[in-house]
Enzyme design. Sequence first.
Site, PDB file in Angstrom:
ATOM      1  N   LYS A  77       0.812  -1.223   0.000  1.00  0.00           N
ATOM      2  CA  LYS A  77       0.000   0.000   0.000  1.00  0.00           C
ATOM      3  C   LYS A  77       0.846   1.275   0.000  1.00  0.00           C
ATOM      4  CE  LYS A  77      -4.080  -2.035   2.162  1.00  0.00           C
ATOM      5  NZ  LYS A  77      -5.112  -1.889   3.197  1.00  0.00           N
ATOM      6  N   ASP A 114      -9.832   2.851   2.919  1.00  0.00           N
ATOM      7  CA  ASP A 114      -9.916   2.070   4.166  1.00  0.00           C
ATOM      8  C   ASP A 114     -10.680   2.821   5.264  1.00  0.00           C
ATOM      9  OD1 ASP A 114      -8.609  -0.223   3.262  1.00  0.00           O
ATOM     10  OD2 ASP A 114      -6.637   0.547   3.798  1.00  0.00           O
ATOM     11  N   GLY A 140      -3.156   0.232  18.364  1.00  0.00           N
ATOM     12  CA  GLY A 140      -2.341  -0.078  17.191  1.00  0.00           C
ATOM     13  C   GLY A 140      -2.013   1.171  16.407  1.00  0.00           C
ATOM     14  N   ILE A 229     -11.052  -4.738  13.888  1.00  0.00           N
ATOM     15  CA  ILE A 229     -10.953  -4.823  12.425  1.00  0.00           C
ATOM     16  C   ILE A 229     -10.487  -6.208  11.985  1.00  0.00           C
ATOM     17  CG2 ILE A 229     -10.567  -2.333  12.257  1.00  0.00           C
ATOM     18  CD1 ILE A 229      -7.745  -3.083  11.125  1.00  0.00           C
ATOM     19  N   TYR A 231     -11.070  -9.909  11.096  1.00  0.00           N
ATOM     20  CA  TYR A 231     -12.280 -10.640  10.674  1.00  0.00           C
ATOM     21  C   TYR A 231     -12.027 -12.138  10.539  1.00  0.00           C
ATOM     22  CZ  TYR A 231     -10.216  -9.941   6.056  1.00  0.00           C
ATOM     23  OH  TYR A 231      -9.351  -9.903   4.986  1.00  0.00           O
ATOM     24  N   GLY A 252     -15.088  -6.971  12.039  1.00  0.00           N
ATOM     25  CA  GLY A 252     -14.212  -6.397  11.024  1.00  0.00           C
ATOM     26  C   GLY A 252     -14.576  -6.677   9.573  1.00  0.00           C
TER      27      GLY A 252
END
Length: 289
Positions: A77, A114, A140, A229, A231, A252
Amino acid sequence: MNMDHFEGYSGNAKLAGVIGWPVSHSLSPRLHGYWLRAYGIDGAYVPLPVTSKNLQTALRSLSKLGFVGVNITVPHKQAAFAAVDEADEIARRVGAVNTVIVEADGKLIGRNTDGFGFMENLRAGCRTWRAEVGAAVVLGAGGAARSICAALLDSGVPEVRLLNRTRERAEVLAAEIGGSIRVMDWAEPASAMPEVGLLVNTTTLGMVDKPSLEIDLSPLAASALVMDIVYAPLQTALLDQAEARGLATVGGLGMLLHQARPGFAAWYGYQPEVTEALADYVRAGLGSG
Ligand code: ATR
């Protein structure tokens, strides 16, 4: 094989995909494939396994191969942000791109959806939540946390309390994103919890094959919303603990579904919907790797 409902695609199919390394775990082909079939669109969305070394060449080849765009996933990314010709305001702020649009002249436009996906998932999952009600605790300070902190502040959350194992990384995030982000002590989450409207885990803790997230949610107000977040698994121990206390929770998977909407709309000219049927279909892909 039952082909009754398989529309397939033609030689005119619009091409899109997801670039990552590895990419075999990605749920995006399943997600976009569902929408293409549901809306009868002549398109194909494919996994594109590309190493870091080849990212630049792969991105520059997209227009030559006739691709209308791609999603970018781990670990590319940030490198994709550096490689595109133009990036939207959010992508510049976050320093990362998860969606690329290939324009007719071959120009690559980078976006970061996002934060949008996170907020849409939050709003869809907890209709009573209001940004103004209190601070948000963000656990985080990785790539996901950057998008989420920016989105929360843009939505009107009065303060983000940011806790990360590596404190320095949180401080860099706070300085780069700007706004009201208070870096607090990872080892003392209880001190961040009073008068909080939302607590969200953006770390990898609690994921399949990762250590669990050890945190006591008892200092949170009864009105606080707890989000993860992660999942995989869909229901994390964090969500279990919050629900046992009677707190509202949002998992998530919805973030993954919602972040995909702007790319699909830009590439295929159709605003896709996140439905229960879509969520069920994507969930069924979780087990299959
Ligand atoms: P992403 O881009 O998905 O957010 P990342 O950039 O690798 O992924 O960030 C992972 C996050 O999980 C970081 O906040 C990381 O903390 P550090 O910055 O201290 O590395 C956090 N994390 C991962 N493993 C952890 C662990 N065992 N204990 C605490 N935090 C952890």
